[in-house]
Design a protein around this motif. Structure first.
Motif, PDB file in Angstrom:
ATOM      1  N   PRO A  51      -6.961  -3.299   0.164  1.00  0.00           N
ATOM      2  CA  PRO A  51      -5.475  -3.528   0.486  1.00  0.00           C
ATOM      3  C   PRO A  51      -4.927  -2.887   1.581  1.00  0.00           C
ATOM      4  O   PRO A  51      -4.373  -3.268   2.374  1.00  0.00           O
ATOM      5  CB  PRO A  51      -4.794  -3.236  -1.095  1.00  0.00           C
ATOM      6  N   THR A  52      -5.553  -1.678   1.857  1.00  0.00           N
ATOM      7  CA  THR A  52      -5.017  -0.863   2.788  1.00  0.00           C
ATOM      8  C   THR A  52      -5.325  -1.413   4.378  1.00  0.00           C
ATOM      9  O   THR A  52      -4.516  -1.639   5.311  1.00  0.00           O
ATOM     10  CB  THR A  52      -5.525   0.584   2.954  1.00  0.00           C
ATOM     11  N   VAL A  63      -8.915   0.919  -2.999  1.00  0.00           N
ATOM     12  CA  VAL A  63      -7.759   0.945  -2.450  1.00  0.00           C
ATOM     13  C   VAL A  63      -7.687   0.285  -0.722  1.00  0.00           C
ATOM     14  O   VAL A  63      -6.996   0.185  -0.099  1.00  0.00           O
ATOM     15  CB  VAL A  63      -6.759   2.008  -2.659  1.00  0.00           C
ATOM     16  N   THR A 121       0.795  -1.044   0.082  1.00  0.00           N
ATOM     17  CA  THR A 121      -0.083   0.075   0.020  1.00  0.00           C
ATOM     18  C   THR A 121       0.900   1.200   0.075  1.00  0.00           C
ATOM     19  O   THR A 121       2.038   1.504   0.626  1.00  0.00           O
ATOM     20  CB  THR A 121      -0.819   0.142   1.092  1.00  0.00           C
ATOM     21  N   THR A 135      -0.485  -5.391  -6.219  1.00  0.00           N
ATOM     22  CA  THR A 135      -0.529  -6.701  -5.581  1.00  0.00           C
ATOM     23  C   THR A 135       0.201  -7.509  -6.630  1.00  0.00           C
ATOM     24  O   THR A 135      -0.324  -7.338  -7.851  1.00  0.00           O
ATOM     25  CB  THR A 135      -2.160  -7.235  -5.287  1.00  0.00           C
ATOM     26  N   THR A 147      -2.729  -4.577   4.818  1.00  0.00           N
ATOM     27  CA  THR A 147      -1.460  -4.235   5.025  1.00  0.00           C
ATOM     28  C   THR A 147      -1.573  -3.599   6.664  1.00  0.00           C
ATOM     29  O   THR A 147      -0.571  -3.802   7.288  1.00  0.00           O
ATOM     30  CB  THR A 147      -0.838  -3.382   3.963  1.00  0.00           C
ATOM     31  N   TYR A 158     -11.018  -3.842  -6.401  1.00  0.00           N
ATOM     32  CA  TYR A 158      -9.692  -4.570  -5.939  1.00  0.00           C
ATOM     33  C   TYR A 158     -10.360  -5.888  -6.222  1.00  0.00           C
ATOM     34  O   TYR A 158      -9.290  -6.539  -7.020  1.00  0.00           O
ATOM     35  CB  TYR A 158      -9.481  -4.448  -4.576  1.00  0.00           C
ATOM     36  N   THR A 160       3.118  -1.346   4.274  1.00  0.00           N
ATOM     37  CA  THR A 160       2.490   0.013   3.807  1.00  0.00           C
ATOM     38  C   THR A 160       3.461   0.970   4.044  1.00  0.00           C
ATOM     39  O   THR A 160       4.830   1.045   4.609  1.00  0.00           O
ATOM     40  CB  THR A 160       1.438   0.628   4.841  1.00  0.00           C
ATOM     41  N   SER A 165      -2.173   0.908  -4.499  1.00  0.00           N
ATOM     42  CA  SER A 165      -1.892  -0.541  -3.843  1.00  0.00           C
ATOM     43  C   SER A 165      -1.361  -1.228  -5.038  1.00  0.00           C
ATOM     44  O   SER A 165      -1.487  -0.980  -6.225  1.00  0.00           O
ATOM     45  CB  SER A 165      -2.898  -1.408  -3.285  1.00  0.00           C
TER      46      SER A 165
END
Length: 356
Positions: free
Chosen positions: A307-308, A304, A15, A173, A311, A124, A351, A171
């Motif tokens: 994923p935030t 986002v 992130t 991935t 992480t 996502y 992050t 992010s």
């Protein structure tokens, strides 16, 4: 629509957050609302700190910064990338595709797929779905899924419904083929009849931006915004989420032959704390299995936020072991999508801050 993928895995999640932080308390006087009412909303909705880009920073800047971090730390090699998927609703330009700009600035190989996907809150899982499909091609072994948005540019500074929530982020991935017989379950839904529930009315080809579309108008709730700004019908979005997300979750659990208690974490899109708590209550999911702390710490950066949440909350766990995760995004479109998958033993899951 239900989807199913075999022998695919995520090997890393990064992130990227802007270093510029804005505190809700410093913006209270912007809104046509009493300080007491604003502080009450802060507690209920989870208003707090949010990360926003500085003037001139775009989605590609965040993505390039994060990719260079991975290159510099030997988590990723340029010649390994066979495809880039960028999920965003804030591209650098209408033309060309922002993924092409990223490919060019990083001097990546020409023999690759670059694809922009125009999705927001459900972006996502939708981006990951596309990556899993690409990996079925013999010459594609590693896909980089980028999710980035800088929607703070498009929210009125006098809109207390959206501005205190809106953050910016990106992010990265990494998705690869898996030698083990892993199975990933997914679902995707859309209802375009509700498209105006989350919309920026002007700025596209339907209503080009003009001096008139930039003029602020005050609605009955006291929010001032222009046609160039994001408009959110909060009640419609809330009702949509409460109605459509629980059956989506139940359906996917049945398809995967899993019970709610089997899931280690429900990593959902983070619109605000209130909506997530209500959703958890309706589905009978403990709060500690569905983190709701992204908005108060970083703001809602659309897709986002998933994923935030990963992480920020379980990054260490995913590097040390394996978890069964339920990912879900829901919002603009209207669109809602989900994935149920095992994830773990990642090469990285952290992050970093974007500095400019």
């Amino acid at each position: 629509m239900n989807l199913k993928f075999h022998k695919k895995k995520i090997t890393g999640i990064l992130t990227v957050l802007p270093e510029n932080e804005v505190n809700f308390d410093d913006e209270i006087d912007n809104y046509d609302f009493s300080r007491g009412q604003s502080m009450k909303l802060k507690l209920i909705m989870g208003y707090g700190k949010r990360r926003v880009v500085k003037e001139g920073t775009t989605a590609s800047d965040l993505c390039i910064f994060g990719l260079n971090y991975l290159f510099d730390n030997n988590f990723l090699k340029k010649d390994e990338i066979d495809a880039i998927i960028l999920v965003t609703q804030s591209p650098d330009h209408f033309v060309p595709a922002t993924s092409h700009i990223i490919q060019g600035k990083l001097d990546l190989k020409q023999d690759m797929v670059c694809l922009d996907i125009n999705q927001a809150c459900s972006g996502y899982p939708i981006g990951l779905n596309q990556a899993f499909m690409l990996l079925d091609q013999e010459e594609i072994n590693k896909v980089v899924v980028l999710n980035a948005d800088t929607m703070s540019y498009k929210v009125s500074h006098k809109d207390r419904g959206s501005r205190p929530l809106t953050g910016d982020a990106a992010s990265i991935t990494i998705v690869e083929n898996d030698s083990s017989d892993s199975v990933i379950y997914g679902s995707v839904y859309v209802d375009g009849k509700g498209a105006d529930a989350l919309i920026i009315p002007a700025g596209g080809f339907r209503i080009p931006s003009t001096a008139k579309t930039a003029k602020l108008e005050t609605d009955e709730s006291g929010n001032s915004r222009a046609l160039d700004h994001l408009v959110m019908k909060g009640d419609d979005v809330f009702n949509f989420v409460q109605k459509e997300v629980p059956p989506m979750v139940d359906n996917l659990l049945v398809k995967a032959d899993k019970h709610k208690d089997d899931i280690d974490y429900y990593m959902f899109h983070q619109p605000n704390k209130f909506m997530l708590k209500k959703l958890a209550d309706k589905m009978g999911i403990p709060y500690d299995k569905m983190p709701n702390n992204v908005v108060e710490n970083f703001g809602n950066a659309s897709g986002v936020s998933i994923p935030t949440a990963i992480t920020h909350n379980i990054g260490d766990k995913l590097m040390e072991g394996t978890l069964l995760l339920f990912l879900a995004g829901f919002g603009a479109g209207l669109s809602w999508a989900s994935l149920l998958m095992k994830m773990g033993n990642l090469d990285f899951c952290n992050t970093i801050e974007f500095k400019n």
